[in-house]
Scaffold this motif. Sequence first.
Motif, PDB file in Angstrom:
ATOM      1  N   ALA A 229       0.829  -1.207   0.000  1.00  0.00           N
ATOM      2  CA  ALA A 229       0.000   0.000   0.000  1.00  0.00           C
ATOM      3  C   ALA A 229       0.865   1.259   0.000  1.00  0.00           C
ATOM      4  O   ALA A 229       2.080   1.206   0.224  1.00  0.00           O
ATOM      5  N   ILE A 230       0.224   2.407  -0.260  1.00  0.00           N
ATOM      6  CA  ILE A 230       0.904   3.698  -0.223  1.00  0.00           C
ATOM      7  C   ILE A 230       0.128   4.642   0.690  1.00  0.00           C
ATOM      8  O   ILE A 230      -1.036   4.391   1.024  1.00  0.00           O
ATOM      9  N   THR A 231       0.757   5.734   1.057  1.00  0.00           N
ATOM     10  CA  THR A 231       0.164   6.631   2.052  1.00  0.00           C
ATOM     11  C   THR A 231      -0.959   7.492   1.497  1.00  0.00           C
ATOM     12  O   THR A 231      -1.891   7.831   2.215  1.00  0.00           O
ATOM     13  N   TYR A 232      -0.879   7.883   0.225  1.00  0.00           N
ATOM     14  CA  TYR A 232      -1.712   8.970  -0.272  1.00  0.00           C
ATOM     15  C   TYR A 232      -2.885   8.541  -1.145  1.00  0.00           C
ATOM     16  O   TYR A 232      -3.595   9.382  -1.686  1.00  0.00           O
ATOM     17  N   LEU A 233      -3.102   7.238  -1.308  1.00  0.00           N
ATOM     18  CA  LEU A 233      -4.191   6.784  -2.168  1.00  0.00           C
ATOM     19  C   LEU A 233      -4.729   5.457  -1.660  1.00  0.00           C
ATOM     20  O   LEU A 233      -3.960   4.545  -1.363  1.00  0.00           O
ATOM     21  N   VAL A 234      -6.060   5.369  -1.567  1.00  0.00           N
ATOM     22  CA  VAL A 234      -6.722   4.135  -1.134  1.00  0.00           C
ATOM     23  C   VAL A 234      -7.953   3.914  -2.027  1.00  0.00           C
ATOM     24  O   VAL A 234      -8.765   4.840  -2.181  1.00  0.00           O
ATOM     25  N   PRO A 235      -8.088   2.718  -2.638  1.00  0.00           N
ATOM     26  CA  PRO A 235      -7.144   1.593  -2.597  1.00  0.00           C
ATOM     27  C   PRO A 235      -6.067   1.715  -3.674  1.00  0.00           C
ATOM     28  O   PRO A 235      -6.329   2.176  -4.775  1.00  0.00           O
TER      29      PRO A 235
END
Length: 386
Positions: A229-235
Motif C-alpha cells: 500500500a501507499i500513504t496517499y491513495l486508497v485503494p
Amino acid sequence: MTEKKGPLAGLRVLDASMGAVGPWAGVLLGQLGADVVKLESPQGDFIRNITPRKKGLSTTYISMNFNKRGIVLDLKREEERETVHKLAAQADVFIENFRPGVADRIGVGYAQLSAINPRLIYASASGFGRKGPMVGIGATDPHLQPFTGSCSVNGTLGGKLQRWRWYGHFDCTTAMCITQGVLSALLERKRTGKGKLVEITMIEAALTLQRVRLAEHLSGATPVPMGSAITYLVPDQAFQTEDIPLAVTASSRREWRALCQAIGRPELTDDPRFARNPDRIRNREALLEILDAVFAKRPAQFWLDVLRRAKVPCALFTSYDEFRHNVHYLENKMVTTFRTEDWGAIDMAGVPWRFDRTPAELRPGTQPGAHTAAFAGGDWPAQTEA
C-alpha cells in the motif's frame, strides 16, 4: 538521403567507468547513437565476475556494455596512458566512477583531460561526493538503499526492513542522472563552445528517486512500511484473491465508482466513510476489511476480466519469464532477442525512447578488449572500420 541513426550520431564517448552506474549511462548514450568506447584496465571491470554468466562472461557485464566497443589499456604504463590522452582529445564525453582522487592519481582527472580537450564533457560519478567524512568509502546499490532511507518504508509494519530485490535500482537511477547531466552540458557547449565537469552522487540520485516520501517527511508526516500500500491513495495495493494476489488501484472518482460497481458493492460509492480519497485514507482499515473479503471470493483471472471491462487499473504479479513472452511486449519490441557470436541468444529490454527519422538503437557490445588493437595508436576509427 538517409539520416544517420540516433540523435547523438557522431558523438564520441570514452567510458572508463566500472560496475553499473557509469556503464549504464554509456549504454543509454550509445542507444541514442553515440560512438561509445569501453576502457578497462588489464584487471578488468569487477562486474565481469558477477553471476550468472553466459558462456563465461557475466550477464550483468554484457547488459551494461551493449552499444560499445571494448579496449584494454594500462594507465600505469606511460605509453598506454598517452594513448588514452589521445583518445580523450578526440572525445566529446568522458565517464568515470572511481573513488574521489583516483582518476587524478592515474592521469585521467578532469584537470588533466580538460587541459588536453577544453570541449570535453567530463562526467564523474561517486557514491558520497567529494567532501565529508564518507568520501573515501566505496558505495554499491545494496548499501546506498538503507543509507538513504529507502528501506525504512519497505516491507510490512513491524516486520524486517527490506531492500529492493532488483540489485541495480539506485545504480541505474544514478546512470540516468549522469545521462541527463551530460546531455545538458552538451547543450550548453553548443552555446559556449566549452566543456564542463558534471558531478553526480548516488546519494543525491537516490534522494531524487524518493522525492514523494521525502516531501511527506518534511511536511511533518512519518512514512512507515505499509506492505504494497501507499500513504496517499486508497485503494492502491495488492489484494489476495481466491488463488493469487492482484494489484488494484482507484486513483480518481470515476475509477472508485467503477470499482464499487464491478465488485458488486455500489453502496460503497457514496458511503461517507469512503466517498472521497481523503475519506478512504482516514478509514483505510475499515475499507480494506471489506475489499479483502470481496476479492478473496473469486480467482484473480475473474477479477482481472471484470475490472478491465470496468476500466479500473489492475494487474497480475508476473514473473520475468511470463512477461518476456507477453504479446504486448513483443509486438512493441519492448523485449528483443539478439543472436550473437560470442554469447548465443540474449534477451534485452528495448530502448526507452521512440524517435522518428533518427531512431535509437540497441545492439550487442563486444568481448572485453576486443577492439584494443584498432585504438592502440590513439586513433579513433569509425565504428564500421573497427
